[in-house]
Motif scaffolding. Structure first.
Motif, PDB file in Angstrom:
ATOM      1  N   VAL A   1      46.230   2.229 -13.771  1.00 29.69           N
ATOM      2  CA  VAL A   1      45.554   3.475 -13.442  1.00 29.69           C
ATOM      3  C   VAL A   1      44.368   3.594 -14.395  1.00 29.69           C
ATOM      4  CG1 VAL A   1      45.755   5.978 -13.273  1.00 29.69           C
ATOM      5  CG2 VAL A   1      47.713   4.523 -12.682  1.00 29.69           C
ATOM      6  N   LEU A   2      43.163   3.478 -13.868  1.00 32.68           N
ATOM      7  CA  LEU A   2      41.949   3.442 -14.681  1.00 32.68           C
ATOM      8  C   LEU A   2      41.285   4.814 -14.694  1.00 32.68           C
ATOM      9  CD1 LEU A   2      40.433   0.115 -13.284  1.00 32.68           C
ATOM     10  CD2 LEU A   2      42.131   0.394 -15.106  1.00 32.68           C
ATOM     11  N   VAL A   3      40.985   5.318 -15.873  1.00 31.96           N
ATOM     12  CA  VAL A   3      40.264   6.585 -16.038  1.00 31.96           C
ATOM     13  C   VAL A   3      38.954   6.249 -16.740  1.00 31.96           C
ATOM     14  CG1 VAL A   3      40.294   8.909 -16.988  1.00 31.96           C
ATOM     15  CG2 VAL A   3      42.433   7.838 -16.246  1.00 31.96           C
TER      16      VAL A   3
ATOM     17  N   GLU B   1      39.320  21.761 -20.403  1.00 31.72           N
ATOM     18  CA  GLU B   1      39.613  21.732 -18.968  1.00 31.72           C
ATOM     19  C   GLU B   1      39.509  20.308 -18.433  1.00 31.72           C
ATOM     20  OE1 GLU B   1      37.676  23.459 -14.803  1.00 31.72           O
ATOM     21  OE2 GLU B   1      37.096  24.328 -16.743  1.00 31.72           O
ATOM     22  N   PHE B   2      38.516  19.582 -18.877  1.00 23.18           N
ATOM     23  CA  PHE B   2      38.295  18.201 -18.470  1.00 23.18           C
ATOM     24  C   PHE B   2      39.516  17.330 -18.803  1.00 23.18           C
ATOM     25  CE2 PHE B   2      36.818  13.924 -19.608  1.00 23.18           C
ATOM     26  CZ  PHE B   2      35.986  13.575 -18.556  1.00 23.18           C
ATOM     27  N   VAL B   3      39.973  17.404 -20.053  1.00 23.46           N
ATOM     28  CA  VAL B   3      41.083  16.572 -20.503  1.00 23.46           C
ATOM     29  C   VAL B   3      42.392  16.995 -19.841  1.00 23.46           C
ATOM     30  CG1 VAL B   3      42.489  16.010 -22.520  1.00 23.46           C
ATOM     31  CG2 VAL B   3      40.000  15.880 -22.661  1.00 23.46           C
ATOM     32  N   THR B   4      42.581  18.287 -19.670  1.00 24.97           N
ATOM     33  CA  THR B   4      43.804  18.768 -19.013  1.00 24.97           C
ATOM     34  C   THR B   4      43.892  18.250 -17.578  1.00 24.97           C
ATOM     35  OG1 THR B   4      43.881  20.772 -20.367  1.00 24.97           O
ATOM     36  CG2 THR B   4      45.070  20.823 -18.279  1.00 24.97           C
ATOM     37  N   ALA B   5      42.775  18.290 -16.855  1.00 26.37           N
ATOM     38  CA  ALA B   5      42.766  17.811 -15.475  1.00 26.37           C
ATOM     39  C   ALA B   5      43.099  16.328 -15.407  1.00 26.37           C
ATOM     40  CB  ALA B   5      41.407  18.086 -14.836  1.00 26.37           C
ATOM     41  N   LEU B   6      42.466  15.527 -16.256  1.00 25.04           N
ATOM     42  CA  LEU B   6      42.705  14.085 -16.218  1.00 25.04           C
ATOM     43  C   LEU B   6      44.113  13.733 -16.673  1.00 25.04           C
ATOM     44  CD1 LEU B   6      39.306  12.697 -17.541  1.00 25.04           C
ATOM     45  CD2 LEU B   6      40.155  12.689 -15.201  1.00 25.04           C
ATOM     46  N   THR B   7      44.603  14.427 -17.685  1.00 25.10           N
ATOM     47  CA  THR B   7      45.967  14.172 -18.150  1.00 25.10           C
ATOM     48  C   THR B   7      46.970  14.436 -17.032  1.00 25.10           C
ATOM     49  OG1 THR B   7      45.395  14.729 -20.433  1.00 25.10           O
ATOM     50  CG2 THR B   7      47.718  14.804 -19.850  1.00 25.10           C
ATOM     51  N   GLY B   8      46.757  15.522 -16.284  1.00 26.32           N
ATOM     52  CA  GLY B   8      47.657  15.833 -15.180  1.00 26.32           C
ATOM     53  C   GLY B   8      47.674  14.755 -14.121  1.00 26.32           C
ATOM     54  N   VAL B   9      46.506  14.213 -13.789  1.00 21.98           N
ATOM     55  CA  VAL B   9      46.445  13.155 -12.776  1.00 21.98           C
ATOM     56  C   VAL B   9      47.132  11.894 -13.280  1.00 21.98           C
ATOM     57  CG1 VAL B   9      44.922  11.701 -11.377  1.00 21.98           C
ATOM     58  CG2 VAL B   9      44.336  14.097 -11.782  1.00 21.98           C
ATOM     59  N   VAL B  10      46.882  11.531 -14.535  1.00 22.18           N
ATOM     60  CA  VAL B  10      47.512  10.333 -15.097  1.00 22.18           C
ATOM     61  C   VAL B  10      49.025  10.447 -15.061  1.00 22.18           C
ATOM     62  CG1 VAL B  10      47.880   9.064 -17.255  1.00 22.18           C
ATOM     63  CG2 VAL B  10      45.564   9.659 -16.547  1.00 22.18           C
ATOM     64  N   LEU B  11      49.549  11.623 -15.406  1.00 19.89           N
ATOM     65  CA  LEU B  11      51.005  11.798 -15.428  1.00 19.89           C
ATOM     66  C   LEU B  11      51.618  11.699 -14.043  1.00 19.89           C
ATOM     67  CD1 LEU B  11      51.341  14.690 -18.041  1.00 19.89           C
ATOM     68  CD2 LEU B  11      51.783  12.255 -18.380  1.00 19.89           C
ATOM     69  N   GLU B  12      50.846  11.987 -13.004  1.00 21.51           N
ATOM     70  CA  GLU B  12      51.367  11.853 -11.643  1.00 21.51           C
ATOM     71  C   GLU B  12      51.787  10.429 -11.340  1.00 21.51           C
ATOM     72  OE1 GLU B  12      48.862  13.387  -8.596  1.00 21.51           O
ATOM     73  OE2 GLU B  12      48.433  15.250  -9.645  1.00 21.51           O
ATOM     74  N   ALA B  13      51.166   9.455 -11.993  1.00 21.92           N
ATOM     75  CA  ALA B  13      51.477   8.050 -11.725  1.00 21.92           C
ATOM     76  C   ALA B  13      52.721   7.576 -12.470  1.00 21.92           C
ATOM     77  CB  ALA B  13      50.288   7.177 -12.111  1.00 21.92           C
TER      78      ALA B  13
ATOM     79  N   THR C   1      33.548  11.376 -13.572  1.00 19.50           N
ATOM     80  CA  THR C   1      34.709  10.645 -14.072  1.00 19.50           C
ATOM     81  C   THR C   1      35.694  10.450 -12.938  1.00 19.50           C
ATOM     82  OG1 THR C   1      34.457  11.439 -16.337  1.00 19.50           O
ATOM     83  CG2 THR C   1      36.651  10.728 -15.670  1.00 19.50           C
ATOM     84  N   GLU C   2      36.162   9.222 -12.811  1.00 24.34           N
ATOM     85  CA  GLU C   2      37.053   8.851 -11.712  1.00 24.34           C
ATOM     86  C   GLU C   2      38.386   8.350 -12.250  1.00 24.34           C
ATOM     87  OE1 GLU C   2      33.849   7.292  -8.376  1.00 24.34           O
ATOM     88  OE2 GLU C   2      34.755   5.837  -9.742  1.00 24.34           O
TER      89      GLU C   2
ATOM     90  N   THR D   1      39.371   4.470  -5.716  1.00 24.52           N
ATOM     91  CA  THR D   1      39.304   5.787  -6.342  1.00 24.52           C
ATOM     92  C   THR D   1      40.303   6.732  -5.697  1.00 24.52           C
ATOM     93  OG1 THR D   1      36.956   5.486  -6.865  1.00 24.52           O
ATOM     94  CG2 THR D   1      37.802   7.740  -6.877  1.00 24.52           C
ATOM     95  N   VAL D   2      41.130   7.380  -6.522  1.00 29.07           N
ATOM     96  CA  VAL D   2      42.124   8.318  -6.013  1.00 29.07           C
ATOM     97  C   VAL D   2      41.809   9.753  -6.423  1.00 29.07           C
ATOM     98  CG1 VAL D   2      43.915   6.551  -6.001  1.00 29.07           C
ATOM     99  CG2 VAL D   2      43.669   8.026  -8.001  1.00 29.07           C
ATOM    100  N   PHE D   3      40.886   9.921  -7.392  1.00 34.04           N
ATOM    101  CA  PHE D   3      40.557  11.270  -7.853  1.00 34.04           C
ATOM    102  C   PHE D   3      39.199  11.216  -8.525  1.00 34.04           C
ATOM    103  CE2 PHE D   3      40.520  14.493 -11.268  1.00 34.04           C
ATOM    104  CZ  PHE D   3      40.743  15.637 -10.515  1.00 34.04           C
TER     105      PHE D   3
END
Length: 279
Positions: free
Chosen positions: A92-94, A105-117, A79-80, A45-47
């Motif tokens: 990268v598993l969400v 807010e939920f989707v924006t946060a997860l989208t940002g983390v996914v794009l980091e990869a 959600t991890e 888990t990274v986030f």
């Protein structure tokens, strides 16, 4: 979102894979597919999202469980974002329950983390209830907004309009950030809607394997899928009305099935070669 997580740096040709429990996850098939990949490859888990901001705990209840030392603890729904390392690439598993509040807010946060990869593709998994009989191969419907993705993975353009789950919102969110998206939906028989459905989970994992381009360890999924079908057969045999209904569905399914295409034969052969080379 601040900073860049070190765990998402320098991943090997990553692909993001997303699945949420709830409205878009019939028989829990999509969530179980990601759970299988995460458990098989020891995902880290990274986030993790703060559950208090997004969940109604009367709808997504916490669980009480025992640790190895006998201590009893509360496990809160959340959600991890995890990283699973396959032999030749990283995923990268969400995954997590569908949120109750603050979807944007939920989707924006997860989208940002996914794009980091910096993944090359996002694969969104879902499952829906249909009139497909349990005795036939599980259909996995593939769609994408982008012609190049459709051509590469044998997908169609999305046609659905109407109410959607957070799965659909997430797919559009990452597409708007110019990350190619492929949606894979398993068709689950409506008359055996209760989870689990290992046959549908196996179909999703197998189709994901085609997208990833390398074998995914199926573990005991094939055996569980076979046992599940056997058990449903036995239950159906006890009720003549159910048996007749399934026969009707089988006839309709056979009538609408096209002949096996050359692309399907080639995909199956490529899957066989990957597994042989992996062994």
């Amino acid at each position: 979102m601040t900073g860049r997580r070190r765990e998402l740096e320098n991943l090997r040709d990553p692909i993001a894979v997303v699945a949420f429990g709830g409205w878009s996850d019939a028989a829990q098939a999509a969530s179980d597919a990601l759970e299988h990949v995460a458990a098989t490859y020891g995902a880290t888990t990274v986030f993790q999202l703060d559950p208090s901001h997004f969940y109604d705990f009367q709808a997504s209840r916490p669980h009480v469980k025992f640790l190895a030392d006998g201590q009893r603890v509360v496990s809160w729904p959340s959600t991890e974002v995890q990283v699973a390392s396959l032999p030749r690439r990283d995923l990268v598993l969400v995954r997590g329950p569908e949120p109750s509040h603050r979807w944007a807010e939920f989707v924006t946060a997860l989208t940002g983390v996914v794009l980091e990869a910096s993944p090359s593709l996002a694969v969104v998994l879902g499952a829906m209830l249909t009139d497909n009989p349990h005795t036939r191969p599980v259909q996995v419907l593939a769609s994408s907004e982008l012609p190049e993705v459709r051509d590469r993975y044998g997908a169609e353009a999305p046609q659905y309009e109407g109410p959607t789950g957070v799965t659909g919102v997430m797919a559009i969110s990452v597409h708007e950030q110019e990350l190619p998206v492929l949606s894979l939906w398993a068709a689950c028989p409506h008359y055996v809607a209760s989870p689990p459905n290992p046959k549908a989970t196996l179909a999703l994992v197998t189709r994901l394997e085609d997208v990833v381009g390398e074998p995914i360890d199926l573990g005991d999924l094939p055996a569980r899928a076979e046992l599940w079908e056997t058990n449903v057969n036995e239950l159906a045999a006890d009720d003549p009305d159910v048996t007749d209904y399934i026969s009707t569905l089988e006839a309709a399914d056979d009538a609408r099935q096209p002949e096996v295409s050359g692309d399907a034969i080639a995909a199956e052969f490529q899957r066989y070669l990957r597994r042989r080379d992996d062994r």
